[in-house]
Design an enzyme around this catalytic site. Structure first.
Site, short mmCIF file in Angstrom:
data_model
loop_
_atom_site.label_atom_id
_atom_site.label_comp_id
_atom_site.label_asym_id
_atom_site.label_seq_id
_atom_site.Cartn_x
_atom_site.Cartn_y
_atom_site.Cartn_z
N LYS A 1 0.84 -1.21 0.00
CA LYS A 1 0.00 0.00 0.00
C LYS A 1 0.88 1.25 0.00
O LYS A 1 0.69 2.17 -0.80
CB LYS A 1 -0.90 0.03 1.23
N ASN A 2 1.87 1.29 0.90
CA ASN A 2 2.66 2.52 1.05
C ASN A 2 3.69 2.74 -0.05
O ASN A 2 4.42 3.72 -0.03
CB ASN A 2 3.31 2.55 2.45
N CYS B 1 -4.34 13.06 13.01
CA CYS B 1 -5.05 11.78 12.89
C CYS B 1 -4.97 11.06 14.22
O CYS B 1 -4.32 11.52 15.15
CB CYS B 1 -4.50 10.96 11.74
N ARG C 1 1.03 14.80 13.30
CA ARG C 1 1.55 14.55 11.94
C ARG C 1 1.60 15.80 11.06
O ARG C 1 0.96 15.86 10.00
CB ARG C 1 0.77 13.44 11.26
N ASP D 1 4.76 0.67 12.37
CA ASP D 1 3.54 0.03 11.85
C ASP D 1 3.42 -1.42 12.29
O ASP D 1 2.43 -2.07 11.96
CB ASP D 1 3.51 0.11 10.32
N ARG E 1 -8.61 -0.33 4.95
CA ARG E 1 -7.73 0.65 4.31
C ARG E 1 -6.39 0.05 3.93
O ARG E 1 -5.72 0.51 3.01
CB ARG E 1 -7.47 1.82 5.27
C1 EPZ Z 1 4.42 7.03 6.57
O1 EPZ Z 1 3.66 8.10 7.13
C2 EPZ Z 1 3.48 5.84 6.43
N1 EPZ Z 1 2.39 6.20 5.54
C3 EPZ Z 1 2.94 5.46 7.80
O2 EPZ Z 1 2.15 4.28 7.66
C4 EPZ Z 1 4.10 5.12 8.72
O3 EPZ Z 1 3.61 4.89 10.02
C5 EPZ Z 1 5.08 6.30 8.77
O4 EPZ Z 1 5.50 6.66 7.45
C6 EPZ Z 1 6.32 5.98 9.57
O5 EPZ Z 1 6.95 4.85 9.10
C7 EPZ Z 1 2.60 6.14 4.20
O6 EPZ Z 1 3.68 5.83 3.70
C8 EPZ Z 1 1.44 6.50 3.33
P1 EPZ Z 1 6.54 10.34 8.59
P2 EPZ Z 1 4.24 9.59 7.13
O7 EPZ Z 1 6.43 11.63 7.86
O8 EPZ Z 1 5.08 9.80 5.95
C9 EPZ Z 1 7.06 13.75 11.91
C10 EPZ Z 1 0.27 2.87 7.92
O9 EPZ Z 1 -0.12 2.30 8.95
N2 EPZ Z 1 6.96 14.73 10.82
O10 EPZ Z 1 7.67 9.45 8.25
O11 EPZ Z 1 3.09 10.49 7.37
C11 EPZ Z 1 5.76 12.97 12.12
O12 EPZ Z 1 4.85 13.66 12.90
C12 EPZ Z 1 0.75 4.33 8.01
O13 EPZ Z 1 0.33 2.35 6.80
C13 EPZ Z 1 7.03 16.08 11.11
O14 EPZ Z 1 7.14 16.48 12.27
O15 EPZ Z 1 5.16 9.55 8.44
C14 EPZ Z 1 6.28 11.69 12.78
O16 EPZ Z 1 6.45 11.90 14.14
C15 EPZ Z 1 0.44 4.96 9.32
N3 EPZ Z 1 6.94 16.96 10.07
C16 EPZ Z 1 7.63 11.49 12.09
O17 EPZ Z 1 8.02 12.75 11.56
C17 EPZ Z 1 6.81 16.56 8.77
O18 EPZ Z 1 6.75 17.41 7.86
C18 EPZ Z 1 7.65 10.45 10.97
O19 EPZ Z 1 6.53 10.66 10.15
C19 EPZ Z 1 6.75 15.18 8.50
C20 EPZ Z 1 6.83 14.28 9.53
#
Ligand code: EPZ
Length: 427
Positions: free
Chosen positions: A22-23, A116, A121, A311, A403
């Site tokens: 999916k991702n 969320c 996020r 995850d 999802r």
């Molecule tokens: C991706 O989300 C995945 N989603 C998530 O999977 C997964 O949990 C996550 O990466 C971490 O591995 C997809 O790929 C569609 P991040 P993403 O940006 O990209 C902070 C699932 O279950 N951050 O890597 O949204 C953020 O808050 C989903 O399939 C900022 O502060 O996660 C978090 O604490 C859930 N500012 C950390 O970084 C930003 O601009 C990592 O988040 C971006 C992120």
């Protein structure tokens, strides 16, 4: 709303085919906006998030045919670069159209995803990177208004240093940089296999991406104003694979083979599960999981890849609820990712929460109960708990699970589980 009803106590046996990731599919579908040609994505799982992405691309002006496992994005250049709140609120990953739209069309209006269940996020790193590439960014009434230099011109290559590895942040800027003028260097990138997969596809489309999958990515933007379309089969879903590995390991006497699962992408999980007493073997393209010994407690701290995936935190926690001893689980990525805990406690699990740390004391058994799914991976953990619990468990609000897990009850039944979907169950 559907629910999933499980009669526990059966150790899983047999083969299960792992679906496409999916991702990986979500950013790659958004990358089709970088080309006017017709693209074909193969090995795509039948999931609600894929339908939402298809609806978003259609709203933007592309024809999309979803015939799982294939998704075809028709040729077209008449794009309305706007992603409305109604679609973005269904799926945060919709923000992945921002980079491609502003890079390809010089401007974009994309709804802010908002928070969320699992955390605030923010997308500040995405926006910071686009600004470094010359974008003007305004936040207005819940929307990001992005415009290329001098009123919608072409982005410029830039160096961007992320404050933290961010998966979709890295992906958004890779896609933006693929059409920017000159060279971009992204530093402290996310190294997830899905990021690497996007790099492969962008290179197939004629971009010049080096280092995807490492913490430094170099991209030379194409001067052709757009990229070529692609025909690509995506990698298998390591989180779906990890979920079935835990579902197998939760039952004593289990013996399950995951068809088409990539062991290398799951190293951190495999190390922990082996330490917990689970027998895991790689057999060609497959992974075989067996358990014939009592579970031992292990400690886990989640982290960016190749660290332990957040995850898989909820699913691994369920395993620890039945392990001898005390395990400590630290969640370092998302601030609210323990919502499965009160539901597991309803099933008899002994878990104490302190901030972003869960201390799990192993118990003899779990009891069937009605429990509530809150997010995608939490719902998977509750289904796994139901597989081993006494009597019957009913997991409600399983729209979360649809999802990210393709035909989960069918796949589990194929392994001998007593699982059924209850349509229109109580919320
Ligand atoms: C991706 O989300 C995945 N989603 C998530 O999977 C997964 O949990 C996550 O990466 C971490 O591995 C997809 O790929 C569609 P991040 P993403 O940006 O990209 C902070 C699932 O279950 N951050 O890597 O949204 C953020 O808050 C989903 O399939 C900022 O502060 O996660 C978090 O604490 C859930 N500012 C950390 O970084 C930003 O601009 C990592 O988040 C971006 C992120």
């Amino acid at each position: 709303m559907d629910a999933i009803r499980i009669r526990g106590g059966v150790a899983l046996k047999g083969n299960v085919r792992i679906s496409g990731a999916k991702n990986a599919a979500l950013p790659i579908l958004c990358a089709t906006l970088l080309s006017d040609g017709e693209s074909l994505l193969r090995n795509v799982p039948a999931l609600r998030d894929i339908e939402t992405t298809a609806a978003l691309l259609r709203f933007l002006g592309r024809g999309v045919t979803v015939a799982s496992p294939e998704v075809r994005v028709a040729a077209g250049s008449d794009i309305r670069p706007e992603a409305p709140y109604e679609l973005v609120k269904q799926m945060r990953a919709s923000v992945l159209v921002l980079g491609p739209l502003v890079a390809r069309f010089g401007r974009a209006k994309v709804s802010l995803p908002g928070g969320c269940q699992i955390g605030a996020r923010p997308i500040d790193q995405h926006l910071k990177g686009l600004e470094a590439m010359g974008c003007s960014i305004r936040l207005e009434r819940g929307y990001v208004l992005a415009e290329g230099p001098s009123g919608g011109g072409r982005l410029r290559g830039a160096e961007v240093v992320f404050d933290m590895p961010t998966v979709t942040g890295t992906e958004n800027l890779m896609m933006a940089a693929a059409l920017a003028k000159g060279r971009s260097t992204l530093v402290n990138c996310a190294r997830e296999p899905e990021v690497e997969e996007l790099g492969r596809v962008l290179n197939k489309m004629g971009a010049e991406v080096n280092g995807a999958g490492t913490d430094v990515i170099h991209i030379v933007g194409s001067d052709r104003g757009m990229l070529a379309p692609f025909d690509h089969a995506i990698i298998s879903d390591r989180i779906e694979a990890g979920t079935y590995m835990v579902a197998a390991a939760i039952g004593l006497g289990s013996d399950v083979t995951l068809k088409g699962a990539e062991m290398n992408d799951l190293e951190a999980l495999v190390v922990k599960m082996r330490a917990a007493g689970v027998d895991i073997a790689s057999e060609g393209q497959d992974i075989r999981v067996r358990r014939d010994k009592p579970l031992r407690a292990v400690n886990v701290t989640t982290g960016p890849h190749p660290g332990f995936p957040t995850d898989m935190q909820a699913q691994l926690m369920v395993l620890m609820t039945l392990a001898a001893g005390e395990s400590v689980i630290n969640e370092t990525i998302f601030e609210h990712r323990f919502q499965h805990v009160p539901e597991l406690q309803r099933m008899g699990a002994q878990i104490a929460l302190r901030g972003n740390t869960a201390v799990v004391h192993g118990v003899e058994r779990l009891y069937g109960a009605s429990v509530m799914a809150t997010d995608l991976r939490a719902s998977a953990s509750l289904v796994i708990a139901g597989l081993v619990a006494d009597d019957e468990t009913e997991v409600r609000r399983v729209y979360h699970i649809d999802r990210g897990y393709e035909r989960i009850e069918e796949k589990l039944r194929g392994l001998g589980a007593r699982v059924e979907r209850v349509k229109g169950a109580e919320a």
